[in-house]
Motif scaffolding. Structure first.
Motif, PDB file in Angstrom:
ATOM      1  N   ILE A  81       0.835  -1.204   0.000  1.00  0.00           N
ATOM      2  CA  ILE A  81       0.000   0.000   0.000  1.00  0.00           C
ATOM      3  C   ILE A  81       0.868   1.251   0.000  1.00  0.00           C
ATOM      4  N   ASP A  82       1.948   1.240   0.773  1.00  0.00           N
ATOM      5  CA  ASP A  82       2.858   2.390   0.806  1.00  0.00           C
ATOM      6  C   ASP A  82       3.465   2.638  -0.570  1.00  0.00           C
ATOM      7  N   GLN A  83       3.842   1.578  -1.270  1.00  0.00           N
ATOM      8  CA  GLN A  83       4.407   1.724  -2.607  1.00  0.00           C
ATOM      9  C   GLN A  83       3.367   2.251  -3.598  1.00  0.00           C
ATOM     10  N   GLN A  84       2.138   1.813  -3.425  1.00  0.00           N
ATOM     11  CA  GLN A  84       1.056   2.302  -4.283  1.00  0.00           C
ATOM     12  C   GLN A  84       0.864   3.811  -4.098  1.00  0.00           C
ATOM     13  N   ILE A  85       0.862   4.242  -2.847  1.00  0.00           N
ATOM     14  CA  ILE A  85       0.711   5.670  -2.541  1.00  0.00           C
ATOM     15  C   ILE A  85       1.874   6.468  -3.133  1.00  0.00           C
ATOM     16  N   ASP A  86       3.093   5.963  -2.947  1.00  0.00           N
ATOM     17  CA  ASP A  86       4.277   6.652  -3.477  1.00  0.00           C
ATOM     18  C   ASP A  86       4.187   6.787  -4.997  1.00  0.00           C
ATOM     19  N   ARG A  93      -5.873   7.950   5.276  1.00  0.00           N
ATOM     20  CA  ARG A  93      -7.219   7.589   4.818  1.00  0.00           C
ATOM     21  C   ARG A  93      -7.158   6.919   3.450  1.00  0.00           C
ATOM     22  N   ALA A  94      -6.280   7.410   2.579  1.00  0.00           N
ATOM     23  CA  ALA A  94      -6.118   6.820   1.250  1.00  0.00           C
ATOM     24  C   ALA A  94      -5.595   5.389   1.347  1.00  0.00           C
ATOM     25  N   LYS A  95      -4.690   5.136   2.294  1.00  0.00           N
ATOM     26  CA  LYS A  95      -4.166   3.783   2.489  1.00  0.00           C
ATOM     27  C   LYS A  95      -5.282   2.819   2.886  1.00  0.00           C
ATOM     28  N   LYS A  96      -6.106   3.252   3.827  1.00  0.00           N
ATOM     29  CA  LYS A  96      -7.206   2.401   4.269  1.00  0.00           C
ATOM     30  C   LYS A  96      -8.201   2.159   3.132  1.00  0.00           C
ATOM     31  N   TYR A  97      -8.396   3.193   2.326  1.00  0.00           N
ATOM     32  CA  TYR A  97      -9.345   3.090   1.207  1.00  0.00           C
ATOM     33  C   TYR A  97      -8.841   2.078   0.179  1.00  0.00           C
ATOM     34  N   LEU A  99      -6.759  -0.371   0.684  1.00  0.00           N
ATOM     35  CA  LEU A  99      -6.748  -1.710   1.266  1.00  0.00           C
ATOM     36  C   LEU A  99      -8.098  -2.387   1.134  1.00  0.00           C
ATOM     37  N   SER A 100      -9.167  -1.631   1.344  1.00  0.00           N
ATOM     38  CA  SER A 100     -10.508  -2.225   1.345  1.00  0.00           C
ATOM     39  C   SER A 100     -11.227  -2.143   0.007  1.00  0.00           C
ATOM     40  N   ASN A 101     -10.657  -1.413  -0.964  1.00  0.00           N
ATOM     41  CA  ASN A 101     -11.349  -1.245  -2.244  1.00  0.00           C
ATOM     42  C   ASN A 101     -10.555  -1.698  -3.468  1.00  0.00           C
ATOM     43  N   ASN A 102      -9.317  -2.119  -3.301  1.00  0.00           N
ATOM     44  CA  ASN A 102      -8.532  -2.703  -4.375  1.00  0.00           C
ATOM     45  C   ASN A 102      -7.977  -1.637  -5.320  1.00  0.00           C
ATOM     46  N   TYR A 103      -6.656  -1.507  -5.324  1.00  0.00           N
ATOM     47  CA  TYR A 103      -5.956  -0.526  -6.161  1.00  0.00           C
ATOM     48  C   TYR A 103      -6.352  -0.683  -7.627  1.00  0.00           C
TER      49      TYR A 103
END
Length: 333
Positions: A9-14, A28-32, A34-38
């Motif tokens: 998730i951290d890599q996705q955000i980066d 909040r974006a990380k939690k989103y 995680l539960s909604n699929n990148y």
């Protein structure tokens, strides 16, 4: 071949931030994600915000992408509910007209002679599907099919009709003889009159079936929670001036879009049901419009096949037409 490697998730955000997507609340974006699929959120709904393949337009934000996803999800829900109304009406009409044509034969739907003899292969498939429905459901107690087979040795059309999928329903209608197709289409014409009081013509069965086919495709998208934006049905529907000309659609225009199916639904639902659908979509479009900052709402409307400024045009040039057709702008019925 380049392989897609797993990213945390951290890599996705980066990665999103490197590409210029504004993320105001990282946690909040990380939690989103995680539960909604990148893949579903970013790959599915960030395309309208991209300047190039790996670069977002200026001021595009994660919040906008997630709100577009939510809009698409809500749009599917309201369309699906309206399609269920259309399905209910079609099943009721079909069962009544078929039983009326075969009053003394409750098993007529299993008889090849009850169908259009020019479509023998399709008829065989329909009868096979109906037999499978009977076989699978007769084993369950407290089941209407089991009840009728046990007590009457036959299941009438108005009972088995509720077990048909929308695809089964289309196939059944498609295989009916011309006279029965015409009766069903004439009954559906009452919905057209309800939504368009000036309509006085005929509703050709070929047109009806083309509408139903595309409604089925949209139904499948909604039922399986696939993406509506960018979606188009496989074929254009037949051109029907009574509906299409009212919306400025010509025979040369695309009639495969979500918008095309939306307006075609008024051939199968009541005035109140269609007004509820229309106003629900308008409310959701206006909500999204208020949430988008980096792009214009029209860029999303066009991806669904809706005309430019649809969420506001009826307040101007088409307001009187909508009042005549019982559509209340911007409110729920």
């Amino acid at each position: 071949m380049h392989k897609k490697e797993f990213k945390s998730i951290d890599q996705q955000i980066d990665l999103l931030q490197e590409r210029g997507l504004t993320i105001n609340d990282v946690e909040r974006a990380k939690k989103y994600l995680l539960s909604n699929n990148y893949y579903n959120i970013i790959n599915g709904y960030s395309k309208p915000f991209l300047e190039s393949e790996n670069l977002y337009i200026k001021n595009a934000s994660f919040d906008e992408v997630s709100r577009l996803y939510f809009f698409d999800k809500e749009l599917k829900q309201v369309l699906f509910n309206s399609i269920l109304d259309a399905e209910h009406h079609l099943k009721s009409i079909l069962a009544h007209r078929f039983a009326e044509a075969h009053p003394n034969n409750p098993k007529a739907y299993l008889d090849i002679n009850s169908y259009n003899h020019k479509k023998s292969l399709s008829v065989a498939h329909v009868i096979s599907s109906l037999n499978n429905i009977l076989r699978k459901n007769r084993q369950y107690r407290n089941n209407s099919i089991n009840h009728y087979l046990t007590n009457y040795n036959a299941v009438p059309i108005w009972v088995i009709i509720d077990y048909l999928t929308f695809g089964d329903l289309y196939s059944f209608l498609n295989c009916l003889p011309d006279n029965l197709q015409n009766r069903v289409a004439n009954d559906c014409a009452e919905f057209i009159v309800s939504n368009n009081p000036n309509f006085t013509g005929q509703f050709p069965p070929k047109t009806m079936l083309s509408f139903i086919k595309n409604i089925q495709e949209i139904r499948n998208v909604c039922a399986h929670n696939n993406r509506l934006i960018y979606f188009e049905c496989r074929s254009d529907t037949s051109y029907f001036p009574a509906i299409h000309s009212h919306y400025g659609i010509t025979p040369e225009d695309n009639r495969r879009s979500v918008y095309s199916t939306f307006i075609n639904l008024q051939c199968f639902v009541s005035k109140v049901e269609y007004a509820k659908l229309h106003n629900s979509i308008r409310k959701k479009v206006n909500t999204l419009n208020n949430q988008l900052k980096s792009i214009d709402i029209n860029s999303i409307l066009l991806l669904l096949g809706f005309p430019k400024n649809w969420n506001g045009c009826d307040k101007k040039g088409q307001q009187s037409n909508n009042k005549k057709r019982g559509i209340t702008i911007g409110t729920h019925l």
